[in-house]
Structure formats: structure tokens, C-alpha cells
Design a protein around this motif. Structure first.
Motif, short mmCIF file in Angstrom:
data_model
loop_
_atom_site.label_atom_id
_atom_site.label_comp_id
_atom_site.label_asym_id
_atom_site.label_seq_id
_atom_site.Cartn_x
_atom_site.Cartn_y
_atom_site.Cartn_z
N VAL A 24 0.88 -1.32 -0.01
CA VAL A 24 0.06 -0.12 -0.04
C VAL A 24 0.95 1.19 -0.28
N ALA A 25 1.97 1.36 0.79
CA ALA A 25 2.96 2.47 0.79
C ALA A 25 3.65 2.58 -0.50
N TRP A 26 3.89 1.51 -1.14
CA TRP A 26 4.58 1.56 -2.57
C TRP A 26 3.59 2.11 -3.48
N VAL A 27 2.32 1.81 -3.53
CA VAL A 27 1.43 2.15 -4.30
C VAL A 27 1.01 3.54 -4.05
N THR A 28 1.01 3.95 -2.95
CA THR A 28 0.77 5.34 -2.73
C THR A 28 2.12 6.09 -3.18
N ARG A 29 3.17 5.75 -3.01
CA ARG A 29 4.25 6.59 -3.68
C ARG A 29 4.26 6.67 -5.19
N ALA A 30 3.78 5.49 -5.57
CA ALA A 30 3.51 5.42 -7.18
C ALA A 30 2.71 6.51 -7.64
N HIS A 31 1.43 6.49 -6.87
CA HIS A 31 0.42 7.51 -7.37
C HIS A 31 0.82 8.92 -7.19
N LEU A 56 2.13 8.00 -11.37
CA LEU A 56 1.63 6.84 -12.12
C LEU A 56 0.03 6.57 -12.05
N GLY A 57 -0.39 6.06 -13.05
CA GLY A 57 -1.94 5.55 -13.07
C GLY A 57 -1.95 4.09 -12.67
N ARG A 58 -3.20 3.72 -12.52
CA ARG A 58 -3.41 2.29 -12.42
C ARG A 58 -2.70 1.33 -13.35
N GLU A 59 -3.09 1.59 -14.62
CA GLU A 59 -2.41 0.77 -15.64
C GLU A 59 -0.63 0.80 -15.55
N ASP A 60 -0.15 1.89 -15.22
CA ASP A 60 1.27 1.97 -14.93
C ASP A 60 1.54 1.21 -13.77
#
Length: 148
Positions: free
Chosen positions: A97-104, A108-112
């Protein structure tokens, strides 16, 4: 209770979308043994799909041993697919979750994000595994250097 979402543009058969959503709920602990799935009528009302599609999905889940129909009562979960590592309070999930938060936050979008995760899974699967391996489970195969 699970609420099904149908994406008519995904290219995935509708009944498989339902099957996959139930499996995901079982893996994440959202559904547990003894839980009742929504009736076919309720799914049809919520998603506007054909009742036979819902029944086909439920039959597939029954074939896989995940649910059982009980005449006059409904369809019930018989087996879980969850693991402690996927629980809402697990450290692995918190890290993800932390990684996805950083990616967003990086734009970065969902597909990325999905593309990165798929690439990382492929990369991890292709890596040679040592005695303790990348996960430290000890179940990995020895590398060529270890066998010569």
C-alpha cells in the motif's frame, strides 16, 4: 457481502469476472467459509447481467470446491484462499500500500502500476534462486554454480 462489478469493456467473459472477484475476496479474507454469496437475482439487479451468467459463475466456483449450493438457502463459501500475508494488517500488504501510494504520488496511474507489478513479478520469477532464495524459504532450486 461481496458486491460484484462488471466491466463490459475488459474483454474478460462476464462469468469469469464474477469468479475472479469471488476468488479475490477469498484471498483477501473478505469472504470466509460459511458466508453466503448474493442470490442470482440480487446480482442481476445490481449488474444488469443475464441470470444464467451468474449461475455459470457459481457452478464454476462449485466445481473448484469453493462454494456449495444449499437448496432453498443460497450459495455458501466452503473454503478460504486467504493467507496471513494477505490480511489487511499484514506487513507485506502495508508495504505494498505504501509503494502504491508513492507510485500514485509520482504521477503513475492504475495501468502504469499494474504494468510495473507484472514486470516485477516476471523479473522475480526469472531470477536464479540461491539456497535461501529471494524470500528465504529454502525451497528454491540451486544455481548452476551450486551444482558443479
Amino acid at each position: 457481502m461481496i458486491e460484484f462489478q462488471v466491466d463490459r469493456h475488459s474483454g474478460v467473459a462476464t462469468y469469469l469476472q464474477l469468479v475472479n472477484q469471488v476468488k479475490q475476496a477469498l484471498r483477501l479474507g473478505v469472504l470466509e467459509p460459511g458466508d453466503r454469496l448474493p442470490t442470482a437475482r440480487a446480482v442481476v439487479e445490481a449488474t444488469a447481467i443475464n441470470p444464467n451468467t451468474v449461475l455459470k459463475a457459481y457452478r464454476e466456483l462449485e466445481r473448484e470446491g469453493l462454494v456449495e449450493p444449499r437448496p432453498g438457502q443460497g450459495t455458501f463459501v466452503t473454503r478460504s484462499l486467504s493467507r496471513p500475508e494477505t490480511a489487511a494488517d499484514s506487513p507485506l500488504r502495508a508495504d505494498l500500500v505504501a509503494w502504491v501510494t508513492r507510485a500514485h504520488a509520482a504521477g503513475l496511474g492504475r495501468e502504469d502500476v499494474l504494468a510495473l507489478v507484472e514486470a516485477a513479478l516476471a523479473e522475480a520469477a526469472a531470477r536464479p534462486r540461491g539456497p535461501a532464495g529471494p524470500t528465504g524459504t529454502g525451497t528454491e532450486r540451486p544455481s548452476r554454480e551450486d551444482t558443479t
